[in-house]
Design a protein around this motif. Structure first.
Motif, PDB file in Angstrom:
ATOM      1  N   VAL A  98      -4.520   9.744   0.488  1.00  0.00           N
ATOM      2  CA  VAL A  98      -4.892   8.864  -0.621  1.00  0.00           C
ATOM      3  C   VAL A  98      -4.075   7.582  -0.472  1.00  0.00           C
ATOM      4  CG1 VAL A  98      -4.966   8.606  -3.122  1.00  0.00           C
ATOM      5  CG2 VAL A  98      -5.291  10.869  -2.111  1.00  0.00           C
ATOM      6  N   PHE A  99      -4.766   6.444  -0.457  1.00  0.00           N
ATOM      7  CA  PHE A  99      -4.108   5.157  -0.290  1.00  0.00           C
ATOM      8  C   PHE A  99      -4.301   4.338  -1.565  1.00  0.00           C
ATOM      9  CE2 PHE A  99      -5.637   6.635   3.814  1.00  0.00           C
ATOM     10  CZ  PHE A  99      -4.465   6.629   4.552  1.00  0.00           C
ATOM     11  N   THR A 100      -3.193   3.870  -2.142  1.00  0.00           N
ATOM     12  CA  THR A 100      -3.248   3.081  -3.366  1.00  0.00           C
ATOM     13  C   THR A 100      -2.700   1.691  -3.091  1.00  0.00           C
ATOM     14  OG1 THR A 100      -2.893   5.094  -4.660  1.00  0.00           O
ATOM     15  CG2 THR A 100      -2.550   2.993  -5.789  1.00  0.00           C
ATOM     16  N   ASP A 101      -3.508   0.675  -3.383  1.00  0.00           N
ATOM     17  CA  ASP A 101      -3.085  -0.713  -3.237  1.00  0.00           C
ATOM     18  C   ASP A 101      -2.149  -1.025  -4.399  1.00  0.00           C
ATOM     19  OD1 ASP A 101      -2.994  -3.610  -3.584  1.00  0.00           O
ATOM     20  OD2 ASP A 101      -4.615  -3.673  -2.088  1.00  0.00           O
TER      21      ASP A 101
ATOM     22  N   GLY B 235      -4.282  -1.869  -7.518  1.00  0.00           N
ATOM     23  CA  GLY B 235      -4.439  -0.524  -8.068  1.00  0.00           C
ATOM     24  C   GLY B 235      -5.637   0.219  -7.497  1.00  0.00           C
ATOM     25  N   ASP B 236      -6.378  -0.417  -6.572  1.00  0.00           N
ATOM     26  CA  ASP B 236      -7.527   0.244  -5.955  1.00  0.00           C
ATOM     27  C   ASP B 236      -7.070   1.456  -5.152  1.00  0.00           C
ATOM     28  OD1 ASP B 236      -9.259  -1.637  -6.992  1.00  0.00           O
ATOM     29  OD2 ASP B 236      -9.358  -2.821  -5.140  1.00  0.00           O
ATOM     30  N   VAL B 237      -7.847   2.543  -5.266  1.00  0.00           N
ATOM     31  CA  VAL B 237      -7.526   3.785  -4.565  1.00  0.00           C
ATOM     32  C   VAL B 237      -8.618   4.072  -3.540  1.00  0.00           C
ATOM     33  CG1 VAL B 237      -7.105   6.254  -4.818  1.00  0.00           C
ATOM     34  CG2 VAL B 237      -6.355   4.675  -6.612  1.00  0.00           C
TER      35      VAL B 237
ATOM     36  N   MET C  75       0.855  -1.175   0.000  1.00  0.00           N
ATOM     37  CA  MET C  75       0.000   0.000   0.000  1.00  0.00           C
ATOM     38  C   MET C  75       0.896   1.231   0.000  1.00  0.00           C
ATOM     39  SD  MET C  75      -3.534   1.110   1.184  1.00  0.00           S
ATOM     40  CE  MET C  75      -4.047  -0.536   1.291  1.00  0.00           C
ATOM     41  N   VAL C  76       0.553   2.170  -0.860  1.00  0.00           N
ATOM     42  CA  VAL C  76       1.278   3.433  -0.945  1.00  0.00           C
ATOM     43  C   VAL C  76       0.336   4.543  -0.502  1.00  0.00           C
ATOM     44  CG1 VAL C  76       2.389   5.048  -2.520  1.00  0.00           C
ATOM     45  CG2 VAL C  76       2.691   2.597  -2.862  1.00  0.00           C
ATOM     46  N   SER C  77       0.827   5.435   0.343  1.00  0.00           N
ATOM     47  CA  SER C  77      -0.014   6.554   0.774  1.00  0.00           C
ATOM     48  C   SER C  77       0.590   7.865   0.285  1.00  0.00           C
ATOM     49  CB  SER C  77      -0.177   6.566   2.287  1.00  0.00           C
ATOM     50  OG  SER C  77       1.062   6.816   2.905  1.00  0.00           O
ATOM     51  N   SER C  78      -0.283   8.797  -0.030  1.00  0.00           N
ATOM     52  CA  SER C  78       0.133  10.133  -0.438  1.00  0.00           C
ATOM     53  C   SER C  78      -0.922  11.120   0.064  1.00  0.00           C
ATOM     54  CB  SER C  78       0.279  10.213  -1.961  1.00  0.00           C
ATOM     55  OG  SER C  78      -0.949   9.930  -2.593  1.00  0.00           O
ATOM     56  N   THR C  79      -0.679  12.388  -0.174  1.00  0.00           N
ATOM     57  CA  THR C  79      -1.617  13.422   0.253  1.00  0.00           C
ATOM     58  C   THR C  79      -2.025  14.248  -0.955  1.00  0.00           C
ATOM     59  OG1 THR C  79      -0.551  13.543   2.409  1.00  0.00           O
ATOM     60  CG2 THR C  79      -1.929  15.408   1.781  1.00  0.00           C
ATOM     61  N   GLU C  80      -3.314  14.501  -1.053  1.00  0.00           N
ATOM     62  CA  GLU C  80      -3.875  15.336  -2.115  1.00  0.00           C
ATOM     63  C   GLU C  80      -4.369  16.622  -1.462  1.00  0.00           C
ATOM     64  OE1 GLU C  80      -7.268  14.834  -5.549  1.00  0.00           O
ATOM     65  OE2 GLU C  80      -7.543  13.737  -3.693  1.00  0.00           O
ATOM     66  N   SER C  81      -4.124  17.767  -2.090  1.00  0.00           N
ATOM     67  CA  SER C  81      -4.617  19.022  -1.521  1.00  0.00           C
ATOM     68  C   SER C  81      -5.186  19.913  -2.616  1.00  0.00           C
ATOM     69  CB  SER C  81      -3.505  19.757  -0.773  1.00  0.00           C
ATOM     70  OG  SER C  81      -2.480  20.128  -1.652  1.00  0.00           O
ATOM     71  N   LYS C  82      -6.132  20.745  -2.214  1.00  0.00           N
ATOM     72  CA  LYS C  82      -6.764  21.703  -3.117  1.00  0.00           C
ATOM     73  C   LYS C  82      -6.963  23.008  -2.363  1.00  0.00           C
ATOM     74  CE  LYS C  82      -9.176  18.256  -5.801  1.00  0.00           C
ATOM     75  NZ  LYS C  82      -8.842  18.368  -7.170  1.00  0.00           N
ATOM     76  N   THR C  83      -6.805  24.111  -3.079  1.00  0.00           N
ATOM     77  CA  THR C  83      -7.006  25.425  -2.498  1.00  0.00           C
ATOM     78  C   THR C  83      -8.260  26.044  -3.107  1.00  0.00           C
ATOM     79  OG1 THR C  83      -4.645  25.720  -2.157  1.00  0.00           O
ATOM     80  CG2 THR C  83      -5.984  27.711  -2.167  1.00  0.00           C
TER      81      THR C  83
END
Length: 58
Positions: A39-42, A46-48, A1-9
């Protein structure tokens, strides 16, 4: 599992209107908010999966 962060202004401008001429309207106010979520990607399927949006209240 890979984790990342998504942000919006998000930006908004608040304009005030006053009925009549007795009082002048306040100046417009500009605001900016930044929202982020995990955001977690398997890596195998490939499931998010997305976490909840959080706002930076500063």
């Amino acid at each position: 599992m890979v984790s990342s962060t998504e942000s919006k202004t998000v930006k908004r401008t608040i304009n005030y209107l006053v009925d009549g001429n007795e009082v002048s309207a306040p100046d417009s106010v500009n605001q900016e908010f930044t929202f982020s979520r995990d955001v977690f990607t398997d890596t195998i399927t490939g499931d998010v999966t997305y976490g909840n949006w959080n706002v930076d209240n500063t």
